[in-house]
Design a protein around this motif. Structure first.
Motif, PDB file in Angstrom:
ATOM      1  N   ALA A 116       0.856  -1.203   0.000  1.00 43.81           N
ATOM      2  CA  ALA A 116       0.000   0.000   0.000  1.00 43.81           C
ATOM      3  C   ALA A 116       0.884   1.242   0.000  1.00 43.81           C
TER       4      ALA A 116
ATOM      5  N   ASP B  84      -3.361  -6.183  -5.635  1.00 49.95           N
ATOM      6  CA  ASP B  84      -4.081  -6.242  -4.369  1.00 49.95           C
ATOM      7  C   ASP B  84      -3.143  -6.848  -3.325  1.00 49.95           C
TER       8      ASP B  84
ATOM      9  N   ASP C  92       0.691  -1.334  -4.736  1.00 48.28           N
ATOM     10  CA  ASP C  92      -0.536  -0.606  -4.397  1.00 48.28           C
ATOM     11  C   ASP C  92      -1.627  -1.024  -5.384  1.00 48.28           C
TER      12      ASP C  92
END
Ligand code: SAM
Length: 287
Positions: free
Chosen positions: A122, A171, A145
């Protein structure tokens, strides 16, 4: 008009704005000075300096934008993170000073290793990944991300900063090459941890400007992304690998519990940053 008067005028405008979170003393004055320095090309003018009319008007325009809640890094197009200049664009989460503590914890654990491997999940603008790549140049650094905009910006930032890092869309761990399984020394993650129902309580300058997928995982308790990471991380970590997760102080106890339930060892919540509050939960790979 003199710089002093312009800053005073802007400070009052920002203080009156309902769209700004007035959480820090003198924040508005600091921001006014920051925007004036930006308009003047970087250096803050002396309080007595006369500001040319064109620049004063440009400054007032930027202050008006800020008064609508627009974050300063979006206005300036960049921000500083652990001494490096990061480019920032609307649509991608703005790097926060508070995340510098997460990067610091990663650097500490990677520096002593021979051929360290770091993954920043992320990653957003590439925030933690690029700070690590800058401070531990021998590290192999990967960032992932879900957002294509974020990964494009992270790649641009890697070129801008002049460091080596690989960024992939995906993901969670989805974008990583399979060869990294069991080889990652440190995983960092600053997840979207706000519960879905809490979004309405965020200040306008966050909820009106940053994309909702950067703030919440749409779970009822803000721990959905956290639980998935804890479940999937052991397969990627090396034997002595660490998972380091940023959270907010109110959620640290719950995150710590999830680490323990997930079998992580030496689990701790650590306090750091300017405010010295719990921000990062750490744990070693389960046996
Ligand atoms: C709080 S932001 C942190 C960004 C960056 N690490 C930083 O500290 O500046 C959360 C990030 O998670 C990303 N994200 C949300 N859901 C994701 C998922 N399922 N897999 C990967 N990234 C995801 C968002 O796009 C966003 O960039």
């Amino acid at each position: 008009m003199r710089a002093r008067a312009l800053v005073a005028e802007a400070t009052n405008t920002l203080k009156a704005s309902p769209s700004i979170d007035h959480w820090q003393k003198s924040r508005e004055r600091y921001e006014a000075r920051d925007l004036l320095a930006f308009v003047m090309g970087g250096a803050e003018p002396e309080p007595d300096a006369k500001i040319p009319r064109v620049r004063a008007e440009r400054f007032r325009g930027l202050v008006a934008r800020r008064a609508t809640g627009e974050p300063i890094p979006y206005i300036k197009g960049h921000t500083e993170f652990r001494g490096i200049e990061m480019l920032v664009t609307p649509g991608v989460f703005v790097p926060r000073d508070s995340s510098e503590f997460l990067a610091e914890q990663a650097v500490r654990r990677l520096r002593g290793r021979k051929a360290p491997v770091h993954v920043d999940l992320a990653t957003g603008a590439g925030t933690i990944a690029l700070a690590v790549a800058n401070e531990v140049p021998k590290a192999d650094v990967y960032g992932t991300d879900l957002s294509g905009d974020a990964i494009r910006l992270a790649r641009k930032n890697a070129r801008h900063v002049g460091v080596r890092a690989t960024f992939r869309t995906g993901d969670l761990f989805g974008g990583l090459p399979g060869k990294l399984k069991g080889r990652v020394d440190v995983i960092t993650v600053h997840p979207p941890y706000v519960a879905e129902h809490e979004i309405v309580d965020l200040p306008d300058e966050i909820k009106e400007w940053e994309p909702v997928h950067t703030l919440t995982d749409n779970s009822g308790d803000g721990l959905g992304f956290v639980r998935r990471t804890i479940e999937e991380a052991p397969a990627w970590l090396s034997k002595k690998g660490w998972l380091l997760m940023e959270t907010d102080p109110d959620r640290a106890r719950d995150v710590k519990r999830e680490f323990v339930v997930g079998g992580f060892r030496d689990v701790e919540s650590t306090k750091g940053g300017e405010l010295k509050v719990t921000r990062v939960v750490v744990g070693r790979r389960p046996r």
